[in-house]
Design an enzyme around this catalytic site. Structure first.
Site, PDB file in Angstrom:
ATOM      1  N   TYR A   1       0.850  -1.201   0.000  1.00 52.41           N
ATOM      2  CA  TYR A   1       0.000   0.000   0.000  1.00 52.41           C
ATOM      3  C   TYR A   1       0.886   1.252   0.000  1.00 52.41           C
ATOM      4  CZ  TYR A   1      -3.467   3.422   1.734  1.00 52.41           C
ATOM      5  OH  TYR A   1      -4.275   4.529   1.896  1.00 52.41           O
TER       6      TYR A   1
ATOM      7  N   LYS B   1       0.964   4.061  -2.959  1.00 52.14           N
ATOM      8  CA  LYS B   1       0.697   5.478  -2.710  1.00 52.14           C
ATOM      9  C   LYS B   1       1.916   6.347  -3.008  1.00 52.14           C
ATOM     10  CE  LYS B   1      -3.627   5.242  -1.523  1.00 52.14           C
ATOM     11  NZ  LYS B   1      -4.643   5.722  -2.486  1.00 52.14           N
TER      12      LYS B   1
HETATM   13  N1  LIG Z   1      -9.053   6.720   5.528  1.00 52.40           N
HETATM   14  C1  LIG Z   1      -7.786   7.024   5.683  1.00 52.40           C
HETATM   15  O1  LIG Z   1      -7.270   7.123   6.806  1.00 52.40           O
HETATM   16  C2  LIG Z   1      -6.927   7.282   4.484  1.00 52.40           C
HETATM   17  C3  LIG Z   1      -5.629   7.768   4.703  1.00 52.40           C
HETATM   18  C4  LIG Z   1      -4.817   8.035   3.611  1.00 52.40           C
HETATM   19  C5  LIG Z   1      -5.279   7.805   2.341  1.00 52.40           C
HETATM   20  N2  LIG Z   1      -6.535   7.312   2.144  1.00 52.40           N
HETATM   21  C6  LIG Z   1      -6.952   7.100   0.757  1.00 52.40           C
HETATM   22  O2  LIG Z   1      -8.120   7.856   0.492  1.00 52.40           O
HETATM   23  C7  LIG Z   1      -8.910   7.192  -0.483  1.00 52.40           C
HETATM   24  C8  LIG Z   1     -10.337   7.018   0.029  1.00 52.40           C
HETATM   25  O3  LIG Z   1     -10.306   6.232   1.195  1.00 52.40           O
HETATM   26  P1  LIG Z   1     -11.531   6.063   2.185  1.00 52.40           P
HETATM   27  O4  LIG Z   1     -10.945   5.952   3.541  1.00 52.40           O
HETATM   28  O5  LIG Z   1     -12.562   7.075   1.897  1.00 52.40           O
HETATM   29  O6  LIG Z   1     -12.000   4.594   1.764  1.00 52.40           O
HETATM   30  P2  LIG Z   1     -13.438   3.931   1.520  1.00 52.40           P
HETATM   31  O7  LIG Z   1     -13.216   2.459   1.625  1.00 52.40           O
HETATM   32  O8  LIG Z   1     -14.468   4.562   2.382  1.00 52.40           O
HETATM   33  O9  LIG Z   1     -13.733   4.308   0.008  1.00 52.40           O
HETATM   34  C9  LIG Z   1     -13.021   3.730  -1.051  1.00 52.40           C
HETATM   35  C10 LIG Z   1     -13.977   3.647  -2.234  1.00 52.40           C
HETATM   36  O10 LIG Z   1     -13.238   3.187  -3.379  1.00 52.40           O
HETATM   37  C11 LIG Z   1     -14.089   2.276  -4.071  1.00 52.40           C
HETATM   38  N3  LIG Z   1     -13.252   1.383  -4.879  1.00 52.40           N
HETATM   39  C12 LIG Z   1     -12.440   0.382  -4.437  1.00 52.40           C
HETATM   40  N4  LIG Z   1     -11.871  -0.231  -5.478  1.00 52.40           N
HETATM   41  C13 LIG Z   1     -12.324   0.399  -6.612  1.00 52.40           C
HETATM   42  C14 LIG Z   1     -12.088   0.211  -8.002  1.00 52.40           C
HETATM   43  N5  LIG Z   1     -11.265  -0.765  -8.447  1.00 52.40           N
HETATM   44  N6  LIG Z   1     -12.712   1.032  -8.880  1.00 52.40           N
HETATM   45  C15 LIG Z   1     -13.554   1.991  -8.434  1.00 52.40           C
HETATM   46  N7  LIG Z   1     -13.820   2.223  -7.127  1.00 52.40           N
HETATM   47  C16 LIG Z   1     -13.200   1.433  -6.234  1.00 52.40           C
HETATM   48  C17 LIG Z   1     -14.848   1.533  -2.974  1.00 52.40           C
HETATM   49  O11 LIG Z   1     -16.006   0.905  -3.485  1.00 52.40           O
HETATM   50  C18 LIG Z   1     -15.151   2.684  -2.016  1.00 52.40           C
HETATM   51  O12 LIG Z   1     -16.363   3.346  -2.362  1.00 52.40           O
HETATM   52  C19 LIG Z   1      -8.209   5.869  -0.773  1.00 52.40           C
HETATM   53  O13 LIG Z   1      -7.391   6.010  -1.918  1.00 52.40           O
HETATM   54  C20 LIG Z   1      -7.349   5.656   0.460  1.00 52.40           C
HETATM   55  O14 LIG Z   1      -6.250   4.843   0.209  1.00 52.40           O
HETATM   56  C21 LIG Z   1      -7.373   7.056   3.189  1.00 52.40           C
END
Ligand SMILES: NC(=O)c1ccc[n+]([C@@H]2O[C@H](COP(=O)([O-])OP(=O)(O)OC[C@H]3O[C@@H](n4cnc5c(N)ncnc54)[C@H](O)[C@@H]3O)[C@@H](O)[C@H]2O)c1
Length: 249
Positions: A155, A159
């Protein structure tokens, strides 16, 4: 109204408590026509309908070139332009280096990294003809600090790859007035993090964050709004930390 009349695609925005959904709500409030692109068609449609009139929900796996192209074609058919792309879709797996199987690697890198490339490839020719566009890529503090909280090393690598890809695209398409920037969220309270944390661990993490709390999806949505809008008109190739001071560098 920072996005009046603009068309914005947000990937991974169906998840109800996610960063993408908060970004979709914020963009709609600022006058954008929002396209929610996610894996499940009815979830994407429902999420778009929840934003009000004039938004679109489409199914596509961002790691599948044909699906990405078909979805972008539908956006053009409906709206005739694309001003903003938020490459937000991402998945994580909390596993260690020696446990990563080839299939795990493919899954995690495909969504974040291949997905960011394919979506950007699909919209950039359109943005080029408009001589304007803003692309925002969702990376993670995990890329900068070497993971260690939720994401496995693959991961962090995905990223970190997103950051490199974003910077390279910023350099390549600046002359077309297409800006490409990345956000590195810290620990944000969403479904990705929600179920995974014991109270004790959560407390210890919060103590290490200067602002004394986990991030909210809205904190990241606000940063995405800034980068999507003309407020950031002279910013490209940047990495915007939204981490409460968890990593200061
Ligand atoms: N939550 C955190 O602490 C955090 C921290 C750093 C980065 N992020 C990044 O932020 C972004 C959003 O994360 P989140 O926490 O809102 O997650 P989340 O799981 O709530 O949302 C992720 C969404 O991506 C969709 N998804 C997954 N695979 C997919 C694909 N192949 N095609 C299309 N859609 C797809 C899922 O259905 C979901 O709706 C991600 O890239 C995550 O890595 C999150």
């Amino acid at each position: 109204m920072l996005l009046q009349g603009k068309v914005a695609i947000i990937t991974g925005a169906a998840s109800e408590r996610g960063i993408g959904r908060a970004t979709a709500n914020t963009f709609a409030r600022h006058g954008a026509r929002v396209v929610i692109l996610d894996l499940d068609e009815s979830a994407a449609r429902d999420a778009a309908a929840a934003l009000g009139e004039g938004h679109l929900g489409l199914a596509a796996n961002v790691a599948d070139e044909a699906q990405v192209k078909a979805a972008v074609a539908k956006v053009i058919e409906q709206y005739g332009r694309i001003d903003v792309l938020i490459n937000n879709a991402g998945i994580t797996q909390p596993i260690k280096t020696l446990d990563i199987r080839p299939g795990d690697y493919d899954k995690v890198l495909d969504v974040s990294l291949r997905g960011t490339l394919l979506m950007s490839q699909a919209v950039i020719p359109i943005m080029r003809t408009q001589a304007a566009g803003s692309i925002v890529c969702m990376s993670s503090v995990s890329a900068q600090r070497g993971g260690g909280i939720f994401g496995g090393p693959h991961y962090s690598a995905a990223k970190a790859g997103v950051l490199g890809l974003g910077k390279a695209m910023a350099r390549e398409f600046g002359a077309d007035n297409i800006r490409v920037n990345s956000i590195t969220p810290g620990l944000i309270h969403t479904d990705i993090t929600g179920g995974l944390m014991q109270d004790e661990r959560r407390h210890a993490i919060i103590e290490s964050i200067p602002l004394g709390r986990l991030g909210a999806a809205q904190d990241v949505a606000n940063a995405a709004l800034f980068l999507a809008s003309d407020l950031s008109s002279y910013l490209t190739g940047i990495t915007l930390d939204v981490n409460g001071g968890m990593l200061i560098h």
